[in-house]
Enzyme design. Structure first.
Site, PDB file in Angstrom:
ATOM      1  N   GLU A 216      14.163   2.027   0.011  1.00  0.00           N
ATOM      2  CA  GLU A 216      15.603   1.288  -0.576  1.00  0.00           C
ATOM      3  C   GLU A 216      15.465   0.792  -1.947  1.00  0.00           C
ATOM      4  O   GLU A 216      16.162   0.764  -2.707  1.00  0.00           O
ATOM      5  CB  GLU A 216      16.136   0.509   0.344  1.00  0.00           C
ATOM      6  CG  GLU A 216      16.801   1.446   1.500  1.00  0.00           C
ATOM      7  CD  GLU A 216      17.102   0.597   2.771  1.00  0.00           C
ATOM      8  OE1 GLU A 216      18.144   0.224   3.171  1.00  0.00           O
ATOM      9  OE2 GLU A 216      16.238   0.316   3.812  1.00  0.00           O
TER      10      GLU A 216
ATOM     11  N   ARG B 261       0.870  -0.928   0.229  1.00  0.00           N
ATOM     12  CA  ARG B 261       0.051  -0.036   0.002  1.00  0.00           C
ATOM     13  C   ARG B 261       1.095   1.343  -0.164  1.00  0.00           C
ATOM     14  O   ARG B 261       1.840   1.325   0.786  1.00  0.00           O
ATOM     15  CB  ARG B 261      -0.933   0.039   1.268  1.00  0.00           C
ATOM     16  CG  ARG B 261      -1.854   1.275   1.316  1.00  0.00           C
ATOM     17  CD  ARG B 261      -2.452   1.376   2.707  1.00  0.00           C
ATOM     18  NE  ARG B 261      -3.933   1.641   2.585  1.00  0.00           N
ATOM     19  CZ  ARG B 261      -4.690   1.531   3.576  1.00  0.00           C
ATOM     20  NH1 ARG B 261      -4.297   1.251   4.901  1.00  0.00           N
ATOM     21  NH2 ARG B 261      -5.829   2.213   3.458  1.00  0.00           N
TER      22      ARG B 261
ATOM     23  N   ASN C  62       1.491   7.742   0.454  1.00  0.00           N
ATOM     24  CA  ASN C  62       1.422   8.983  -0.224  1.00  0.00           C
ATOM     25  C   ASN C  62       2.148   8.924  -1.281  1.00  0.00           C
ATOM     26  O   ASN C  62       3.457   8.886  -1.314  1.00  0.00           O
ATOM     27  CB  ASN C  62       2.211   9.904   0.664  1.00  0.00           C
ATOM     28  CG  ASN C  62       2.194  11.544   0.069  1.00  0.00           C
ATOM     29  OD1 ASN C  62       2.329  11.428  -1.089  1.00  0.00           O
ATOM     30  ND2 ASN C  62       2.154  12.427   0.929  1.00  0.00           N
ATOM     31  N   PRO C  63       1.483   9.005  -2.547  1.00  0.00           N
ATOM     32  CA  PRO C  63       2.082   8.602  -3.778  1.00  0.00           C
ATOM     33  C   PRO C  63       3.261   9.529  -4.427  1.00  0.00           C
ATOM     34  O   PRO C  63       4.339   9.314  -5.033  1.00  0.00           O
ATOM     35  CB  PRO C  63       0.922   8.702  -4.818  1.00  0.00           C
ATOM     36  CG  PRO C  63      -0.318   9.144  -4.116  1.00  0.00           C
ATOM     37  CD  PRO C  63       0.120   9.041  -2.579  1.00  0.00           C
TER      38      PRO C  63
END
Lengths: 327, 765
Positions: free
Chosen positions: B732, B655, B658-659
């Site tokens: 990462e 999920r 925050n795109p």
């Protein structure tokens, strides 16, 4: 950093006399190199004479060409319409150097006085004949990927880092100097030295002499010129190899040629052997290859920069090709 | 229970701390204006191995403004690390505690390696060039810096070993790696697998020493107030600093407060505690004034860790149809002579593709260099460069599309752990990424695509990073005005922690994001892990979510039982919250706000503090994010200059909270990966043992002109197993596989396979 006195000069004579009287005094213009060197304790002047207020920043057309004031900022020169029109390689060379912020501060005079970017020169823990004569050269047996392939000595294999000076060398620029004993003119190709046994001395400028201007002689074919810089990243990196070229071509025959290289020697390297081959020859790849091969014939690479020989050859050919293809 | 259309999670909320940062109001470790501040400057060794025979400090001490000169001759005695994996030959030299287990493996042995003492200035022994040998404190920074040049140090120098390639004969098998991966992993029959192959690949790949160099330099401001120590520290791990400094100075951790409100990047170098933080504390104690110590750019090359050089031999075997019959990945990296950090370079190899026969080995070489440490995607970054380059070589050997090769080796489950995937979107990432990138336009023949005199190449590689989660706590306070405050020790190292926690809290409480204030980066707040391992969102987020749920339950509990409340008698499921108003789902007119409930109960605040721990159920799955990296390069075939002209990354990372900030993480990782591919390399001069190009003029990272338009997007991935919020972490994975994608594109463009990073022009002549 050592304490130092700072004075802002408003008159050239005063500036020259002040520095002449103190062996440890230096002029400061944009300071983009000198301040770094002072912070690293590589340079330790006890007096700085700020020459930024001197009226030396004009770029003007003269009878014999164009005069660039020593205090003209690199960005002002690069974007000057006359320079862009008559000497595009100079504009290109300037814009290939440093970053916009640095170019906005750096002056033409200061660019001529830039010191090498040899790692060992900048690191006061390391031996370096240029920084500390007689201490030895750490680069010769060390990591020398960025070092000279032409004109080095067993005392120093550093390169001159400037892009601008390579273009100036191709243009046969003349450095105007005011000294305590009067004015003199120094051809750009004589201005910087080879290291020899005194690598601590970068130029023929005497202490107290102030660069006031750089004269660019009229050179109509300089419109047909090019500056090529090969480097490890797209911007903000010193040249591995750079080439400034200008060709005067008539009916497919080269009438005059200028080739100068950067990143390969202790001074901007005028490729005389290439020019000799080019003049009178046809504009084609064979000519360019012969010119390039003649240039690198005298190359003496170090352990980590053997690639520069082939790179220099290819860069010369590419740069000549670019100019040859210009309308 | 609240309206999904009204959710903050999933929205591209601007950084809530953005304004503070661009206006300069955000204070970093060296920016707290304290009265009577003194300035400390580090002095470092100019040899790589030997002993200090004398330090003459007289000139420095007499220099104007100098308050103290501290060396091993007058430094206080500090605790030393309990042996652990460290080599005794280092004596009591500096130990950065970067070795041994990360918190991830649990501090199974009891002791957290990131909390071990960090002794500095404890002896005359020098183990590497640039080791701290003193600190000078003065009234001004300039005075301290000048006085630091006046120390006269004499050494008895010994010949150091600083280059791995020259010391491979001394390679050893380490006891353990940072993460729970054994130095050697074996399954099936590697020799048999190679023999059974129709096609084999056998090459050695190398990655150089690389340095983190975050934009904000490492810095500590130390203030003593009686026995209480406050440290403003540029750290990814305030609780770790608190514990480590306590262990080193032998004072109770509760006497130490560590503040890191804003951190200008870390990439791993700010996770372990460093010697300079200890020295700032010692210096402040000695001069009885606040002391600020900023590590210079050049000192950062030897003071805060780096990524080790690696040499990796990869052997792959495959049948004609591309099915892998064997994967062998033999790795050498370096550690220091005084402690052990062997990077888990082969960590992704055992689980990535479907093969019965596998061998992964890690060997270390001890050198007179600083101890390497974690750096963005430690393990995967160098390991996947080699592995995914080799996969590309195999694809060419098989005359198979490199994406198709990966699809044919897609494993049903994690063959190493023997567990099912919690979710795995590698195939979907390749499918969507290839389509978006225009992979079908690629002519696989090397040197077949041109743009004028330039050669064009397209390359791809897999990205992967494990999904981690650590125990974390958080406190949430709901105030009488209906706004909420969220507190936890966590740090935001530029990733967007403040923002995503704001979104989580807003949704969990059913209030707008503007009504949430998040405060982090302070040991006064509930304990959390540091920012590392891409576990921040899952760990901090889960804790904040739980604390919000607890606060909400308290308040709704009050209302439900209160005859004066319109909500009396309603059940949890019968209620909804929007904009801070709780109401009956059946009759929305029946409701009231948080403010009204608190006011009626004469409460200024309702709060809850929780500790949230990873779910045991998660252990039944192998949990990783996966992605596909696509690079397009333009190569000047004559001059060897490479430009990445296009880059696209597609990832399945659970999920996405925050795109906008998540995409920034991907883009940042890709840029760092392009630097790894084309620019970054710290060179050691074996005669002196120093990093030759120890400044940002000569240690090249990409500049704007090197970076093309980058696209990054996430494939939809619902993972119900990883954690309650379904988060996989995005810090990462963005860098993993980037260097391989670029190198593969360079091969496609030129027909030249560069197995030795970085890909500089000289290597392509």
């Amino acid at each position: 950093m050592k304490l130092f006195a700072y004075t802002r000069a408003t008159e050239q004579d005063v500036a020259v006399n002040t520095v002449s009287r103190n062996q440890s005094a230096k002029f400061i213009g944009g300071g983009t190199n000198l301040l770094d060197l002072m912070k690293e304790n590589v340079e330790q002047p006890n007096q700085l004479i700020d020459i930024n207020s001197l009226p030396l920043s004009k770029i003007e057309v003269t009878r014999n060409g164009v005069r660039i004031g020593a205090m003209a900022r690199n960005s002002d020169v690069a974007y000057n319409a006359i320079i862009q029109e008559r000497y595009p390689l100079l504009s290109q060379a300037l814009l290939a150097g440093a970053s916009p912020q640095l170019r906005n501060m750096a002056t033409v005079g200061g660019n001529l006085m830039q010191r090498t970017r040899c790692y060992y020169f900048y690191d006061t823990a390391m031996p370096c004949n240029k920084r500390e004569p007689g201490s030895g050269c750490a680069a010769i047996e060390g990591f020398n990927r960025i070092h000279a392939i032409f004109g080095a000595s067993d005392q120093c294999i550093a390169t001159h880092p400037s892009d601008m000076c390579v273009a100036l060398a191709a243009l046969d620029a003349v450095v105007q100097v005011q000294g305590p004993k009067g004015d003199r003119q120094i051809p750009i190709t004589d201005f910087h030295r080879l290291p020899g046994d005194t690598p601590q001395i970068d130029t023929v400028l005497q202490h107290g002499e102030l660069i006031t201007a750089v004269d660019l002689p009229n050179l109509p074919f300089a419109k047909r010129s090019h500056y090529l810089k090969v480097r490890d990243r797209a911007s903000y990196a010193f040249a591995l190899v750079s080439v400034a070229t200008a060709l005067d071509i008539e009916n497919g025959i080269i009438r005059a040629a200028r080739v100068a290289m950067g990143g390969v020697a202790h001074k901007p390297w005028r490729a005389v052997a290439a020019e000799e081959i080019l003049v009178g020859a046809k504009v084609n790849q064979e000519t360019f290859r012969a010119a390039a091969e003649a240039t690198v014939k005298e190359a003496k690479p170090q352990k980590h920069n053997k690639f520069k020989v082939e790179m220099a050859k290819r860069a010369i050919m590419r740069s000549l090709t670019e100019v040859g293809e210009m309308a | 229970m609240n309206d999904p259309t009204n959710k903050a999670i999933g929205k591209p909320l601007d950084r809530v701390d953005g304004r503070l940062k661009v206006t300069g109001a955000a204070r970093y470790a060296a920016e707290f204006p304290l009265k009577n501040m003194a300035h400390a400057v580090l002095v470092q060794s100019a040899i790589a191995k030997g002993r200090i025979t004398n330090i003459d400090t007289s000139a420095a001490q007499k220099s104007p403004g100098v308050l103290a000169v501290i060396t091993h001759l007058n430094a206080p005695k500090l605790a030393s690390p309990q042996s652990g994996g460290g080599d005794s030959s280092g004596g009591d030299a500096q130990v950065t505690a970067a070795n041994a287990q990360s918190g991830e493996s649990g501090s199974a042995g009891g002791e957290n390696p990131f909390e071990k003492p960090v002794p500095v200035l404890q002896s005359d022994q020098i183990n590497f060039y640039g080791q701290h040998i003193g600190v000078v404190v003065a009234e001004t920074l300039e005075q301290a810096r000048h006085a630091a040049t006046l120390l006269r140090v004499t050494y008895r120098e010994e010949r150091p070993a600083t280059v791995m390639a020259a010391n491979l004969a001394n390679a050893y098998k380490p006891q353990s790696l940072l993460i729970p991966l054994k130095p050697d992993t074996q399954r099936g029959d590697i020799q048999g697998g190679l023999k059974a192959a129709d096609v084999q690949v056998d090459h050695t790949y190398t990655t150089p020493n690389e340095h983190h160099q975050p934009m904000e330099a490492h810095a500590t401001t130390a203030v003593w107030d009686g026995g209480q120590l406050t440290l403003y520290d540029s750290s990814q791990n305030v609780n770790g600093v608190q514990k480590t400094v306590a262990n080193t100075l032998r004072i109770p951790p509760e006497n130490i407060r560590v503040i890191a409100s804003f951190v200008g990047g870390g990439f791993g170098s700010k996770y372990p505690v460093r010697g300079h933080t200890i020295l700032a504390a010692i210096a402040a104690q000695q001069v009885k004034r606040p002391v600020k110590l900023v590590v210079t750019r050049e000192q950062m090359f030897t003071s805060v860790g780096f990524r080790s050089h690696s040499s990796q031999r990869i052997r792959l075997g495959a049948k004609k149809d591309g099915k892998l019959t064997a994967i062998s990945h033999e790795i050498h990296t370096q550690t220091s002579v005084f402690e052990e950090f062997i990077e888990h370079v082969g960590v992704a190899t055992p689980m990535l593709y479907d093969t019965q026969n596998l061998l992964v080995t890690h060997r270390g070489v001890r050198l007179n260099l600083p101890t390497p440490t974690i750096m963005r995607a430690p393990g995967e970054s160098p390991g996947m460069f080699a592995f995914e380059s080799a996969m590309d070589e195999l694809a060419y050997a098989l005359k198979l599309d490199p994406i198709e090769l990966r699809l044919r080796n897609e494993p049903e489950r994690d063959l190493e752990k023997g567990l099912p995937w919690s979710s795995r979107s590698l195939v979907e990432s390749f499918r969507q990424g290839a389509k978006s990138f225009g992979w079908e336009r690629r002519n696989p023949e090397p040197r077949s695509m041109r743009d004028g005199r330039y050669l064009i190449g397209m390359g791809t590689a897999t990205a992967t990073y494990p999904t981690n989660r650590m125990p974390s706590s958080a406190k949430v306070r709901l105030l009488a005005d209906g706004s909420a405050q969220v507190y936890l020790a966590a740090t935001d190292i530029g990733t967007g922690t403040y923002t995503m926690l704001t979104q989580i809290a807003a949704d969990a409480l059913g209030i707008p994001t503007e009504r949430v204030r998040v405060e982090i980066g302070d040991t006064k707040m509930p304990r959390t892990p540091g920012s590392g391992g891409s576990w921040g969102a899952a760990s901090y987020g889960s804790a904040v979510q739980s604390a919000c749920v607890a606060v909400r339950a308290k308040i709704l509990g009050m209302a439900r039982l209160d005859p004066r409340s319109p909500l009396k008698g309603l059940s949890n499921v019968g209620m909804d919250i929007r904009e801070g108003r709780i109401f009956s789902k059946r009759d929305s007119s029946r409701g009231e706000t948080y403010q009204e409930i608190l006011a009626r109960n004469n409460l200024k605040v309702t709060e809850a503090e929780v500790e949230s721990t990873p779910d045991e159920a998660a252990k039944k799955y192998s949990m990783h994010a996966f992605g596909a990296q696509f690079a397009q390069v333009r190569v000047d075939p004559d001059l060897g200059m490479v430009r990445v002209t296009r880059f696209l990354g597609t990832y399945g990372a659970g999920r996405i909270l925050n795109p906008k900030t998540a995409r920034s993480q991907m883009i940042g990782g890709i840029i760092m990966g392009i630097g790894m591919a084309l620019h970054e390399e710290t060179v050691v001069d074996d005669r002196y043992g120093h990093f030759v190009n120890h400044n940002l003029g000569e240690y090249h990272v990409p500049v704007h002109a090197d970076i093309p338009a980058i696209e990054a997007f996430f494939v939809k991935e619902n993972d119900p197993h990883v954690n309650p919020l379904g988060i996989k972490g995005v810090g990462e994975i963005g860098i993993v596989g980037v260097a391989a994608a670029v190198a593969n594109a360079v091969y496609h463009a030129t027909g030249k396979r560069i197995r030795d990073l970085p890909i500089t022009p000289d290597k392509l002549l």
